[in-house]
Design a protein around this motif. Structure first.
Motif, short mmCIF file in Angstrom:
data_model
loop_
_atom_site.label_atom_id
_atom_site.label_comp_id
_atom_site.label_asym_id
_atom_site.label_seq_id
_atom_site.Cartn_x
_atom_site.Cartn_y
_atom_site.Cartn_z
N GLU A 138 -7.64 -1.61 4.03
CA GLU A 138 -6.49 -2.27 3.33
C GLU A 138 -6.65 -1.95 1.80
OE1 GLU A 138 -5.66 -6.13 4.65
OE2 GLU A 138 -5.43 -5.75 6.73
N TRP A 139 -6.39 -0.98 1.37
CA TRP A 139 -6.72 -0.64 -0.18
C TRP A 139 -5.78 -1.42 -0.99
CZ3 TRP A 139 -11.17 1.38 -0.64
CH2 TRP A 139 -11.70 2.14 0.39
N ASP A 140 -6.07 -2.24 -1.83
CA ASP A 140 -5.32 -2.77 -2.94
C ASP A 140 -4.74 -1.87 -3.88
OD1 ASP A 140 -5.57 -5.73 -2.42
OD2 ASP A 140 -7.42 -5.27 -2.47
N ALA A 141 -5.50 -0.76 -4.00
CA ALA A 141 -5.17 0.38 -5.03
C ALA A 141 -5.70 1.45 -4.82
CB ALA A 141 -5.20 -0.42 -6.41
N VAL A 142 -4.95 2.58 -5.02
CA VAL A 142 -5.76 3.87 -5.14
C VAL A 142 -5.24 4.51 -6.42
CG1 VAL A 142 -5.59 6.29 -4.15
CG2 VAL A 142 -5.50 4.52 -2.61
N VAL A 143 -6.54 4.90 -7.23
CA VAL A 143 -6.22 5.37 -8.71
C VAL A 143 -6.68 6.54 -8.49
CG1 VAL A 143 -7.12 4.96 -11.16
CG2 VAL A 143 -6.80 3.07 -9.45
N ASP A 144 -5.69 7.77 -8.72
CA ASP A 144 -5.68 9.16 -8.55
C ASP A 144 -6.15 9.64 -10.22
OD1 ASP A 144 -5.94 11.56 -7.82
OD2 ASP A 144 -4.27 11.45 -6.43
N PHE A 145 -7.18 10.19 -10.33
CA PHE A 145 -7.44 10.92 -11.47
C PHE A 145 -7.30 12.22 -11.66
CE2 PHE A 145 -9.58 6.70 -12.14
CZ PHE A 145 -9.25 6.65 -13.44
N CYS A 146 -7.31 12.76 -10.29
CA CYS A 146 -7.44 14.21 -10.29
C CYS A 146 -6.21 14.78 -9.52
CB CYS A 146 -8.51 14.52 -9.82
SG CYS A 146 -9.46 14.20 -8.38
N ALA A 147 -4.91 14.52 -9.46
CA ALA A 147 -3.83 15.04 -9.09
C ALA A 147 -3.10 15.82 -10.05
CB ALA A 147 -2.82 13.94 -8.33
N TYR A 148 -3.03 17.16 -9.71
CA TYR A 148 -2.60 18.08 -10.66
C TYR A 148 -1.31 18.76 -10.05
CZ TYR A 148 -7.21 17.52 -13.00
OH TYR A 148 -8.19 16.84 -13.48
N THR A 149 -1.04 18.75 -8.73
CA THR A 149 -0.03 19.40 -8.22
C THR A 149 0.76 18.55 -7.37
OG1 THR A 149 -1.29 20.25 -6.24
CG2 THR A 149 -1.34 21.73 -8.34
N PRO A 150 1.87 18.83 -6.76
CA PRO A 150 2.59 18.04 -5.79
C PRO A 150 1.70 17.91 -4.54
CG PRO A 150 4.15 19.49 -6.71
CD PRO A 150 2.90 19.83 -7.53
N ALA A 151 1.13 18.89 -4.08
CA ALA A 151 0.28 19.12 -3.03
C ALA A 151 -0.92 18.38 -2.98
CB ALA A 151 -0.22 20.66 -2.63
N HIS A 152 -1.48 18.00 -3.86
CA HIS A 152 -2.67 17.05 -4.17
C HIS A 152 -2.11 15.78 -3.88
CE1 HIS A 152 -5.03 19.72 -7.35
NE2 HIS A 152 -5.37 20.03 -6.25
N VAL A 153 -1.10 15.24 -4.29
CA VAL A 153 -0.58 13.96 -3.84
C VAL A 153 -0.22 13.94 -2.35
CG1 VAL A 153 1.42 12.35 -4.31
CG2 VAL A 153 0.63 13.79 -6.41
N GLU A 154 0.50 14.68 -2.01
CA GLU A 154 1.17 14.73 -0.66
C GLU A 154 -0.03 14.74 0.51
OE1 GLU A 154 3.24 18.18 -0.69
OE2 GLU A 154 4.88 17.32 -1.90
N THR A 155 -1.18 15.50 0.25
CA THR A 155 -2.15 15.67 1.05
C THR A 155 -2.88 14.52 1.08
OG1 THR A 155 -2.44 18.16 0.69
CG2 THR A 155 -4.14 16.98 1.93
N LEU A 156 -3.18 13.80 -0.03
CA LEU A 156 -4.01 12.74 -0.13
C LEU A 156 -3.11 11.42 0.58
CD1 LEU A 156 -6.16 10.95 -1.54
CD2 LEU A 156 -4.81 10.30 -3.07
N LEU A 157 -2.02 11.15 0.23
CA LEU A 157 -1.02 10.07 0.77
C LEU A 157 -0.73 10.19 2.29
CD1 LEU A 157 1.03 9.21 -2.39
CD2 LEU A 157 -1.18 8.02 -1.63
N ASP A 158 -0.57 11.54 2.65
CA ASP A 158 -0.22 11.49 4.12
C ASP A 158 -1.38 11.52 5.13
OD1 ASP A 158 2.49 11.62 3.57
OD2 ASP A 158 2.39 13.97 3.41
N ASN A 159 -2.64 11.53 4.52
CA ASN A 159 -3.82 11.61 5.59
C ASN A 159 -4.67 10.24 5.06
OD1 ASN A 159 -3.59 14.36 6.69
ND2 ASN A 159 -3.02 14.72 4.88
N LEU A 160 -4.40 9.46 4.31
CA LEU A 160 -5.27 8.24 4.11
C LEU A 160 -4.93 7.52 5.20
CD1 LEU A 160 -4.96 6.98 0.22
CD2 LEU A 160 -6.86 7.85 1.44
N ARG A 161 -6.27 7.01 5.91
CA ARG A 161 -6.02 6.05 6.97
C ARG A 161 -5.98 4.72 6.44
NH1 ARG A 161 -10.45 6.19 10.29
NH2 ARG A 161 -11.66 7.12 8.53
#
Length: 314
Positions: free
Chosen positions: A66-89
């Protein structure tokens, strides 16, 4: 109350300083996810190794929490965001996307605030960096769509020019290197361009204040000190903190361009951004440029002494 925070990146520069600052906060439980090329090995940090571009590695390497926050320092493209958020358990309450003030179109207004128009295409004039700002725009848009779909609150942060510890970009080190080698620092003449920066420690502290703060939910913030800086001001500050006169070479912009001198900041445009929105929210006072540059120079010299000692041992 503890905060469970997942940092994407976290090994270099801004991400590393954020982790260091977060560890000073009571109740912080910090996890980092990156490719493991530069392990942190810090007490209080749990490290997970994987490639964010590979969905399976995101699912397998990051635990379901149960993550209070995900802090993303290295999202440079839409695919970076989508791959991360869609696959985080597990679940994510807040996603903090580190964007950039490079997303803004060129404009005559100054300072540039969060309502200014953003890019609608690449910038060919920037050469190898032509896609950087536009891809960051698209990543922001992707984050808004994904967070709305997944029920995650989003905070977008757009830092101006960042300087400080662990900086791998040749910004302040341009000046430090020339000082160390007793070479003159090139200053445009006339010196009309103005910038504003943010010290990396101030950036980390502002990010931390956004975590779990309802007033930051759904918001976009510039991160920038209101202190104006120019090439001449940098030289002036270096003279103040070293107690020595700094050797300069004043050249016309045309001569600088002809000589292809690798100056770190533009010589013919202003890069001034309005960071007062977040500063007012948290009643935040930025570290004066003189103080931040002094601490950064101390760090730089310590690194150079270490490198010299290591070379002498070989």
């Amino acid at each position: 109350m503890s905060k469970q925070v997942l940092v994407i990146g976290g090994s270099y520069f801004c991400g590393r300083v954020f982790v260091e600052e977060a560890l000073k906060m009571p109740g912080a439980e910090i996890h980092v996810f990156n490719r493991g090329k530069l392990p942190l090995r810090m007490d209080g940090v749990t490290e997970h190794v994987g490639d964010r571009e590979l969905a399976g590695q995101v699912r397998d390497a990051i635990p379901a929490r149960e993550w209070d926050a995900v802090v993303d320092f290295c999202a440079y493209t839409p695919a970076h965001v989508e791959t991360l958020l869609d696959n985080l358990r597990g679940t994510v309450r807040q996603y903090l996307l580190i964007s950039t003030t490079t997303v803004y179109r060129k404009t005559g207004r100054r300072p540039v605030d969060e309502n200014a128009p953003t890019l609608d295409g690449p910038q060919p004039e920037l050469g190898e960096y032509a896609d950087y700002g536009y891809q960051k725009c698209l990543a922001e848009q992707s984050a808004r769509r994904a967070c709305e779909r997944l029920g995650i609150v989003l905070t977008v942060l757009r830092p101006a020019i960042v300087y400080g510890y662990y900086n791998y970009a040749p910004r302040e080190t341009y000046f430090f290197d020339r000082l160390r080698h007793r070479e003159p620092i090139v200053v445009p003449e006339p010196d009309t361009s103005v910038f504003n920066f943010i010290w990396v420690v101030d950036m980390a502290r502002l990010l931390w204040q956004c975590i779990g703060e309802p007033r930051a939910f759904g918001e976009t913030f510039n991160l920038a000190s209101g202190e104006p800086v120019s090439y001449a001001r940098i030289v002036e500050v270096l003279s103040e903190i070293t107690g020595k006169a700094v050797n300069t070479l004043r050249l016309a912009p045309a001569e600088i361009a002809r000589s292809n001198l690798p100056l770190p900041f533009p010589i013919d445009e202003d890069l001034v951004y309005d960071g007062t929105k977040i500063d007012r929210l948290f009643d935040f006072a930025h570290t004066p440029f003189r103080n931040g540059l002094r601490e950064t120079l101390k760090y730089y010299l310590a690194v150079k002494r270490h490198e010299a000692a290591a070379a002498g041992e070989r």
